[in-house]
Design a protein around this motif. Structure first.
Motif: not given
Length: 415
Positions: A147, A152, A103, A122
Motif C-alpha cells: 500500500c 497498491w 488503500c 490495508f
C-alpha cells in the motif's frame, strides 16, 4: 435539516472563535505577562506520526509563540495539531490525529488468495502476499503488493494450472495413466508403473503423482533384471554343477541341491528356482542323519498346529490351521517321513481395505459392512466399490468389482 451553506458558516464561526482565542492569548502574554517569562526552551511536544512544520520551527520560542505540526509521509491528518508557549511550557491549543493513509480493498485473483504479510490493516506500508490454490502455480514475477500513497503497487499476480511433463522410460516399463489425446497432465494426476515381464522387477515407486510446481513427487521407476543370490548354505549341502556358493542367478535359473553325505537325509526341496522379486521358490533344504523320529513340527507362517508335541514317530501326521481371515492352500497336514516333515501348506493372506485408502481414491464400499472404516477380505473374495458423491471413475481406473489375491487387491480410482 441543515443546508450546506449553514454548515459552511458554522465552520467559519468555529474557526473565528479559535482565532480570536489564540489572538487574545498572544496579546495577553506579550502585554500582561511578566518580562521574566522569556519563553520555552525545553524539548518540543511529541506528537505521534507528526513533525513540527518548517514554518513553525525556530531556534528559540518566546512566550505566546504557536507551533504547528504536519503528518509524516504516508499519514493523513484528522484536524491540525497546534501548541502555544505559555509560562515556559507548551500548552495544547488543538489536538489532531495522524493516521496511516488507507488503500482500497485489494483485488482478488482467480485460482488464488491473499493474506496480510506486514501490517494489520490495508493502510500505508502494509504488504499483502498472494498464494495460488492447490493445482495452480504463480507465473508472475512478484507475488506481493504494498500500500503506497497512490494505491497498491505491482500488477495483480496470475495463477495458472499446474501440469507435468512425463519423463522418458525404456521399453521394459509399462506406464498407465498418460492421456491418449496428448492432453496436459494436471496437478494430482497419478501414473502407475509395472514390469510386464517376470524376469524384471520394478525399482522405485509404482505410483508417481503430478505435484506442486509441475514436478513429480518422485522419479520414474525402472525395470531391472531379477537376480537371486546363492549365499551361504548348510555345511552338508552341495549344489550339483555350477554355480558355486555366493554366485548370482537370474530369473528362471535352477539349483539342484543334495546332501554331501549319502547317509544323510535332505529336509526340504531338492530344487529351488530364482523367481519373482529375486526370491527363491523355496527355502534352501537342510541335511541331517537318518532317523525314524521327527522333532517338533515346523512353523507355518500365519498359521499353527491344531495339536502339538515334541516327538513324532515315522508316519505320524500333524494338522495345521490358518489364522483368522487367512485361507489354507495345499494339504491340511504334514507327515513325518524318515525324520523329515513332508507336506506343502500355505496360508494365503487377506486383503485390508481401510478408510484412508478409499479416501485417497474417492471410493466407498458399495454395500454395507460391519465396519465401514475397515474391511478384511479373504483370498479369492470379491469386493464391490462405488465412487463418492460428485465423482466419477478415472479413465484408467480398474472396475468397481475386485478380487483379493493373496493379500493384494487393485482398487478403482475416482476423480
Amino acid at each position: 435539516m441543515i443546508f450546506p451553506f449553514h454548515f459552511h458558516w458554522m465552520n467559519c464561526l468555529i474557526n473565528m472563535q479559535l482565532y480570536l482565542t489564540t489572538l487574545f492569548l498572544v496579546i495577553w502574554v506579550n502585554v500582561a505577562a511578566p518580562a521574566a517569562l522569556s519563553g520555552c526552551s525545553g524539548p518540543l511536544p511529541n506528537v505521534p506520526n507528526a513533525e513540527v512544520t518548517d514554518e513553525s520551527r525556530k531556534n528559540e520560542y518566546k512566550e505566546g509563540y504557536i507551533i504547528y505540526f504536519s503528518c509524516n509521509f504516508g499519514y493523513i491528518t484528522a484536524g491540525r495539531t497546534a501548541y502555544v508557549c505559555e509560562k515556559k511550557k507548551w500548552v495544547s491549543l488543538r489536538k489532531g490525529k495522524c493516521s496511516p493513509k488507507p488503500c482500497e480493498l485489494p483485488d482478488e485473483i482467480a485460482n488464488g488468495h491473499y493474506t496480510i504479510q506486514d501490517g494489520e490493516d490495508f493502510v500505508f506500508g502494509a504488504t499483502i502476499k498472494y498464494t495460488c490454490n492447490d493445482g495452480y502455480q504463480m507465473v508472475s514475477k512478484s507475488d506481493t503488493r504494498t500500500c503506497l500513497l497512490e494505491g497498491w503497487s505491482n500488477h495483480l499476480p496470475v495463477c495458472e494450472v499446474v501440469s507435468c511433463v512425463p519423463e522418458t522410460t525404456d521399453e521394459r516399463v509399462d506406464v498407465r495413466g498418460i492421456p491418449d489425446d496428448s492432453a496436459p497432465i494436471l496437478f494430482g494426476h497419478e501414473l502407475s508403473f509395472s514390469c510386464p515381464k517376470p524376469e524384471h522387477q520394478l525399482k522405485g515407486n509404482p505410483q508417481v503423482v503430478c505435484a506442486a510446481g509441475g514436478r513429480w513427487n518422485s522419479r520414474f521407476p525402472t525395470c531391472e533384471d531379477v537376480t537371486c543370490k546363492v549365499g551361504e548354505m548348510h555345511n552338508n549341502l552341495i549344489v550339483k554343477g555350477s554355480p558355486q556358493n555366493n554366485g548370482t542367478m537370474k530369473y528362471g535359473d535352477k539349483l539342484l541341491l543334495e546332501c554331501s553325505n549319502p547317509n544323510h537325509i535332505l529336509h526340504g526341496e531338492s530344487e529351488v528356482v530364482c523367481s519373482t522379486n529375486g526370491h527363491w521358490s523355496h527355502p534352501f533344504p537342510l541335511c541331517s542323519e537318518r532317523t525314524d523320529v521327527c522333532g517338533p513340527p515346523p512353523i507355518l507362517n500365519n498359521g499353527d498346529t491344531v495339536h502339538r508335541k515334541e516327538r513324532y514317530r515315522n508316519g505320524e501326521s500333524v494338522e495345521y490351521e490358518c489364522q483368522k481371515y487367512y485361507v489354507r492352500s495345499g494339504q491340511s497336514h504334514k507327515t513325518c517321513r524318515n525324520g523329515n516333515w513332508v507336506g506343502q501348506i500355505t496360508c494365503l493372506e487377506p486383503c485390508t481395505v481401510n478408510k484412508q485408502l478409499m479416501a485417497e481414491r474417492n471410493i466407498v464400499f458399495a454395500f454395507w459392512t460391519e465396519d465401514p472404516n475397515k474391511l478384511y477380505s479373504e483370498h479369492a473374495d470379491h469386493i464391490t466399490f462405488k465412487c463418492t458423491s460428485n465423482t466419477h471413475p478415472s479413465p484408467d481406473s480398474v472396475g468397481y468389482r475386485q478380487q483379493c489375491l493373496n493379500g493384494f487387491m487393485n482398487l478403482p480410482q475416482c476423480q
